[in-house]
Design a protein around this motif. Structure first.
Motif, PDB file in Angstrom:
ATOM      1  N   GLN A  92       0.505   2.681  12.432  1.00 29.50           N
ATOM      2  CA  GLN A  92       0.797   3.932  12.345  1.00 29.50           C
ATOM      3  C   GLN A  92       1.782   3.935  11.077  1.00 29.50           C
ATOM      4  N   ALA A  93       1.545   4.919  10.049  1.00 31.12           N
ATOM      5  CA  ALA A  93       2.497   5.319   8.685  1.00 31.12           C
ATOM      6  C   ALA A  93       3.654   6.259   9.589  1.00 31.12           C
ATOM      7  N   VAL A  94       4.904   5.785   9.340  1.00 31.73           N
ATOM      8  CA  VAL A  94       5.999   6.723   9.398  1.00 31.73           C
ATOM      9  C   VAL A  94       6.901   7.132   8.120  1.00 31.73           C
ATOM     10  N   ASP A  95       7.638   8.167   8.145  1.00 35.01           N
ATOM     11  CA  ASP A  95       8.052   8.468   7.125  1.00 35.01           C
ATOM     12  C   ASP A  95       9.343   7.450   6.876  1.00 35.01           C
ATOM     13  N   ALA A  96       9.964   7.669   5.965  1.00 31.47           N
ATOM     14  CA  ALA A  96      11.386   6.717   5.416  1.00 31.47           C
ATOM     15  C   ALA A  96      12.745   7.303   5.788  1.00 31.47           C
ATOM     16  N   ARG A  97      12.469   8.379   6.968  1.00 31.31           N
ATOM     17  CA  ARG A  97      13.949   8.819   7.247  1.00 31.31           C
ATOM     18  C   ARG A  97      14.443   7.911   8.327  1.00 31.31           C
ATOM     19  N   GLY A  98      14.997   6.719   7.998  1.00 32.83           N
ATOM     20  CA  GLY A  98      15.658   5.766   8.783  1.00 32.83           C
ATOM     21  C   GLY A  98      14.790   5.010   9.770  1.00 32.83           C
ATOM     22  N   ARG A  99      13.368   5.371   9.701  1.00 26.26           N
ATOM     23  CA  ARG A  99      12.478   4.857  10.736  1.00 26.26           C
ATOM     24  C   ARG A  99      11.445   3.647   9.918  1.00 26.26           C
ATOM     25  N   LEU A 100      10.984   2.825  10.507  1.00 25.25           N
ATOM     26  CA  LEU A 100      10.388   1.724   9.934  1.00 25.25           C
ATOM     27  C   LEU A 100       8.801   2.294   9.351  1.00 25.25           C
TER      28      LEU A 100
ATOM     29  N   VAL B 246       0.899  -1.198   0.104  1.00 27.98           N
ATOM     30  CA  VAL B 246       0.089   0.079  -0.029  1.00 27.98           C
ATOM     31  C   VAL B 246       0.940   1.215   0.004  1.00 27.98           C
ATOM     32  N   THR B 247       0.530   2.113  -0.971  1.00 28.56           N
ATOM     33  CA  THR B 247       1.407   3.436  -0.997  1.00 28.56           C
ATOM     34  C   THR B 247       0.559   4.652  -0.756  1.00 28.56           C
TER      35      THR B 247
ATOM     36  N   GLY C  59       2.311   9.366   9.940  1.00 28.20           N
ATOM     37  CA  GLY C  59       1.617   9.450  11.313  1.00 28.20           C
ATOM     38  C   GLY C  59       0.196   9.205  11.680  1.00 28.20           C
ATOM     39  N   GLN C  60      -0.539   8.857  10.371  1.00 33.74           N
ATOM     40  CA  GLN C  60      -1.912   8.221  10.368  1.00 33.74           C
ATOM     41  C   GLN C  60      -1.980   6.930  10.697  1.00 33.74           C
TER      42      GLN C  60
END
Length: 1140
Positions: free
Chosen positions: A427-435, A395-396, A401-402
């Protein structure tokens, strides 16, 4: 006396056009005059002892015969006739009849209709009533032209409630003239006679009978209304409502959980309404169907569940049935497709039966799901979903954060399936080194742990801490409340969720979730068995999720309740003091292991159960000891867990505590008692072992010499230990054996030691009288005579019993039993006449013998003989008698002498212990007495002998003396008047009478000239012949006899002439008031008898003429002074005056 009354009041209606009687009396019609009405009681209805007094009343006032009413009573028929009938005659008429025995009455109401001036028809009818229950009408003869419109005197019932297949009868009573035509209608359409409809009109009663009623016969059409949860249901694609043959049906296809609820069926028409309810529960995974019906009635109805039309549903296995209060519940667990069908709840009591039903259809899971290949092409769906091929998708386009949740549907050519269970929120987290949590579900366990380790430098992962006791598990009772607290740590603050069996818990009426920073608590109130599960708490923050390595914790909660009762309880393997009880575990253990079982016993007819297990039984069997031998017992079992003790199981079948049953042992001591050429008598004793079952009887077998075959002799079992073996053939030898039989089978045989040669033994008869009746037998009346003898002889002698040389035979009281060698004569309820000399004779081909027995029957003595009373005086008399002919078999001990006066009912004892047969009884002077005497022995007193005539307590009476001064005082043309005086001596009696006789001179015999005795001292001897010479004589009589005659001299009977002489007894002046009576007495002489004439004041007019010597004169005026003339002599009164 009796008058038969009608069961309902008599109503008579009369108007200017008609006369009507509405009465259950038979009617006889007679013609009578216009305006005349008559009430009559027939002779056969008026019964009683004459004389009877009949009275008539109108409105409680007695009426008498006059110009309006005519009362008649003849030939036991009473009637009242009313003439000039008008409205004043209306009212209630009552007839009362009485005699010395009592009073009877009957009444009827008369109503007179018509307006003033209306004309009474020229011809009406007379009505005579009798008490037969028939409708009555008084009608006009054919010459009358008046008619009356039909009316209903008894109408139809407003409504009737019947069950299907019951017969219906409708009746009404119609009145009117002339002939009435009757038609029946239903809902405006005329009913015609056919196979089911029968119509009749007889005696003013119209009837309609309908056989095998059905709902279509209802006069008011039925209106059926179905409701669910108080909302009306209508027919649709999934719901079908039908009414066929009186059965209302609701069909719901494709049942889902939303179809669960309370269903109500209401039937109504113009006469009323009724309804029934059913609760439908639709369960998912449990596969349980529940039917609930509300039941009411007085007395409390009995309930049964039916499947289809005939099959009754009974509890057991997957099916349970409960009836508590007004709720009747049927529950079917683990339903299968074969459980589909119509289920009916039938409730009944003594007032009737009612039912309601529901249809259940069970479908397989794979039948409800789609089928076919999944499409592999991608496209955007209109519902916000995405169609994909394969089993993975990334899913893209998520918002950082949602939180998101996902679910999947399968799709084929027929459409989409139901969605699967949604995923947990992530929860959706951005791709800056986080999952990126959108791909979390694609990571393996090793990859996930590595990711957590890398993120730990920047953030603090969630940590969950639970109480150690909770980690070990939690057990609680159903209905209680549980609380699961947990400490939750992490940076940032984690998001907490609680799950149970992969389902996320949400707060509702029972579940409360309280999450605060660092803490979270799950609370569940009113717990039930369905709350048993493993509860998991999960914490997630921006760093990572808490997983089973330490951040994920679970608590296993078990909810317990009492177990179901054990099943298949059986009692087996009985002994004389023990029984083995077995059972199986209950279908449901209450959510925790069964700790053990308890067994109770009860005697079959007992009223209290008794515990037989000292502690819980861990297994499924128990040997109950200490039972009473041959006593029937029933058993029940309880299951117990930590929540408590279950309900009792179904009671086992009754079982008797008795030994194991085997074949009995052989009979003992078999002996040959007697034999002849055709039979053999054998006897034996009971077996020492009965095999644990009563001996039912014995079997005798015989074997002829020279053969190996044993033949059974008796068809039926022999009940006693003796038997006569019949059918022997003379000259043959036989072997005899016997077996005992119980319900298991025959015992081993017991054989007679010696063989039997079938031949006769000749022995002359010999009679031995039993010691109990040797010499003589004495019994009391009403007891039993039993004469016992023993007779020997070969062949068996012929027995004859005689009494006083008369042969005896069997009758109602006499029994003759000849069971050789015992011969017995029994006489029941003996009477005194049974005493005498009894003889028994025995005779056979070898000789004859006889024995006698004297029998004495003791009873009360007979009646005394020749009772006499003599030497009566005014103070005493002598009573004598002779002994009874029968003294009752024992000597007379005393006599009882009693007396009474004729006016008394009770007897007075003169003596009750007199031993002689002569007694002097005291008397009261002038009283009459009866005497009776009875004899008494040691058994009692016999019947009394009474004197037929009373005796008078006076001194003895002698003949009276002769009459004194007997003379002829007057002689007439054909008579002589005789006078005399009483004798000087009356003989001791005041009851004197006289006899008078006459004799003409030429006659030789005297002639009695009167009947009976003359009490006076004078007599008129008439019927004499003129100029004839007669003699007369008189004598005195009393109870002692007659005196001598006293005779007159000869006298010539002829007329003597004496000049008339009259004298008025009135001296001086007589003063009286006007209106008073004046007695004037005059003495008169003369022969022959002079004519008498009364006159007043020289008047020649006769006042009164008669032969009387007393004249009553009524004073009519002021002055009556004058002369009165009597005969040929005038007498002048001196100063007769009157004043007013």
């Amino acid at each position: 006396m009796m008058i038969q009354l009608s069961p309902c009041p008599l109503l008579n209606t009369v108007d200017s056009r008609s006369v009507r009687l509405f009465s259950p009396f038979k009617v006889n019609i007679f013609s009578f005059c216009p305006s005349v009405f008559r009430f009559t009681r027939r002779a056969d209805e008026l019964a009683g002892s004459q004389p009877m007094l009949v009275s008539w009343f109108k409105d409680d006032k007695e009426i008498h015969s006059d110009d309006k009413y005519r009362l008649e009573f003849s030939d036991s028929a009473a009637s009242v006739t009313i003439t000039g009938l008008d409205q004043s005659h209306a009212g209630v008429y009552e007839c009362r009849v009485s005699n010395e025995a009592g009073l009877a009455q009957t009444s009827g109401a008369l109503m007179v209709k018509g307006q003033t001036g209306s004309t009474v028809p020229s011809c009406v009818s007379l009505v005579e009533l009798s008490s037969q229950h028939l409708p009555a009408h008084v009608y006009y003869e054919s010459s009358c032209s008046f008619t009356e419109a039909p009316t209903f005197s008894m109408k139809l019932e407003p409504s009737r409630l019947l069950k299907a297949q019951q017969p219906l009868r409708l009746s009404c009573k119609v009145q009117g003239t002339p002939v009435i035509n009757v038609s029946w209608f239903k809902n405006g359409s005329e009913v015609r006679a056919d196979r089911r409809h029968t119509m009749s009109y007889d005696s003013s009663v119209a009837s309609l009978e309908v056989e095998d009623c059905c709902v279509e016969d209802s006069s008011a059409p039925l209106n059926i209304q179905w409701m669910k949860d108080r909302r009306e249901l209508k027919s649709s694609d999934s719901t079908k409502i039908t009414l066929v043959g009186g059965a209302a049906t609701l069909d719901i296809s494709s049942v889902s959980k939303s179809d669960a609820g309370d269903y109500l069926c209401k039937a109504s028409n113009a006469t009323g309404s009724d309804f029934c309810k059913s609760k439908v529960t639709v369960k998912g995974k449990q596969g349980t169907a529940t039917f609930i019906a509300k039941i009411g009635g007085d007395p409390i109805p009995s309930v049964k569940w039916m499947k289809g039309k005939w099959r009754q549903v009974t509890p057991g296995g997957r099916i349970s049935i409960e009836h508590k209060g007004q709720d009747a519940k049927l529950e079917i667990r683990e339903v299968t497709k074969s459980d589909s069908g119509l289920y009916r709840c039938v409730a009944s009591n003594k007032h009737g039966e009612i039912e309601c039903g529901a249809e259940m259809e069970v479908t397989k899971k794979d039948e409800a799901e789609g089928f076919g290949d999944i499409r592999s092409r991608l496209k955007k769906s209109g519902s916000g979903g995405i169609t994909v091929g394969g089993f993975r998708f990334q899913v893209t386009g998520l918002i950082e954060g949602q939180w998101y949740a996902y679910r999947v549907r399968a799709l084929n050519k027929l459409g989409a399936s139901r969605p699967c269970r949604a995923t947990d929120e992530i929860q959706a987290v951005d791709a800056r080194g986080r999952l990126n949590f959108s791909r979390l579900t694609q990571l393996s366990s090793m990859e996930l742990l590595t990711t957590f380790f890398l993120l730990n430098i920047l953030t603090e992962p969630p940590e969950i801490q639970l109480d150690v006791k909770l980690l070990a598990g939690l057990t609680t009772r159903a209905g209680s409340k549980i609380e699961l607290p947990a400490d939750v740590k992490g940076q940032p603050d984690p998001r907490v969720k609680w799950t149970k069996a992969d389902l996320v818990l949400r707060a509702d009426d029972r579940i409360a979730i309280d999450t605060q920073p660092g803490h979270s608590k799950l609370s569940i109130s009113n717990t039930s068995r369905g709350d048993t599960a493993t509860y998991i708490i999960e914490a997630v923050n921006l760093c990572a999720g808490a997983w089973p390595t330490g951040s994920l914790s679970g608590v296993c909660c078990r909810y317990t309740e009492k177990p179901d009762p054990p099943i298949q309880v059986e009692a087996r393997d009985p002994t004389s003091s023990s029984v083995t009880v077995t059972w199986k575990a209950p279908d449901y253990d209450g959510g925790c292991p069964i700790q053990g079982y308890t067994v109770e016993k009860i005697e079959k007819d007992g009223d209290r159960y008794e515990k037989v297990t000292p502690s819980l039984v861990p297994g499924f069997s128990y040997v109950v000891t200490g039972l009473k031998e041959d006593m029937d017992y029933e058993f029940r079992v309880f299951a117990e867990n930590i929540a408590g003790i279950s309900e009792p199981s179904l009671t086992s079948d009754p079982i008797k505590a008795t030994r194991a049953i085997t074949k009995p042992g052989p009979p003992g001591n078999l002996k040959l008692k007697d034999w002849s050429k055709s039979y053999a008598d054998i006897c034996w004793t009971k077996p020492t072992r009965d095999g644990g079952s009563p001996i039912l009887g014995y079997v005798v077998e015989a074997q002829k010499s020279g053969t190996a075959q044993w033949d059974r002799i008796n068809k039926d079992l022999i009940k006693i230990c003796a038997y006569r073996v019949p059918g022997l053939i003379e000259g043959l030898e036989y072997r005899i054996r016997i077996r005992a039989t119980n319900k298991v089978g025959d015992s081993e045989p017991r054989e007679l030691p010696e063989t039997i040669l079938a031949k006769d033994i000749l022995v002359p008869p010999e009679i031995v009288v039993d010691v109990s009746c040797r010499d003589s037998v004495t019994v009391r009346a009403g007891q039993i005579i039993s004469l016992i003898t023993r007779v020997k002889g070969r062949p068996d002698p012929e027995i004859t019993w005689t009494k006083d040389a008369r042969a005896l035979s069997r009758d109602k009281r006499t029994e003759i039993n000849n069971n050789y060698p015992l011969c017995e004569l029994i006489i029941n309820d003996v009477v005194r006449s049974d005493y005498g000399k009894y003889a028994i004779s025995a005779k056979n081909s070898s000789g004859q013998a006889q024995a006698t027995i004297l029998v004495n029957v003791l009873d009360t003595p007979g009646a005394c003989q020749n009772l006499k009373v003599a030497y009566v005086t005014k103070k005493s008399c002598m009573v004598s008698w002779e002994n009874p002919e029968d003294n009752g078999g024992t000597e007379i001990t005393q006599y009882i002498i009693e007396c009474r006066q004729p006016s008394q009912r009770g007897w007075t004892v003169v003596s009750n212990d007199w031993t002689k047969r002569l007694i002097k009884a005291p008397l009261t002077e002038g009283c009459e007495y009866f005497f009776r005497v009875s004899a008494e022995n040691k058994i009692g007193s016999g019947p009394a002998t009474e004197t037929k005539l009373p005796i008078l307590a006076i001194d003895p009476i002698e003949k009276p003396g002769e009459p004194i001064d007997f003379q002829i005082s007057e002689i007439g043309k054909t008579f002589c008047f005789l006078k005399w005086k009483k004798p000087d001596y009356d003989g001791g009696s005041r009851n004197l009478g006289y006899h008078i006789e006459k004799k003409p001179k030429e006659a030789e015999e005297w002639e009695r000239i009167h009947k009976g005795a003359i009490k006076e001292t004078y007599f008129m001897a008439d019927r004499c012949v003129e100029n004839q010479i007669y003699q007369f004589r008189v004598q005195t009589k009393n109870e002692g006899g007659e005196s001598n005659w006293v005779t007159t001299g000869e006298v010539l009977v002829k007329e003597q002439l004496v000049e008339p002489e009259v004298k008025i007894k009135l001296d001086g002046t007589l003063v009286v008031k006007a209106g008073d009576s004046i007695p004037i007495e005059a003495t008169m002489k003369g022969k022959p008898q002079p004519d008498v004439k009364w006159s007043k004041d020289e008047s020649t007019d006769e006042i009164r003429k008669e032969k009387a010597v007393f004249v009553n004169v009524r004073v009519l005026g002021r002055s009556i002074i004058g002369y009165f003339t009597a005969g040929k002599m005038s007498v002048k009164t001196a100063g007769l005056q009157s004043y007013s």
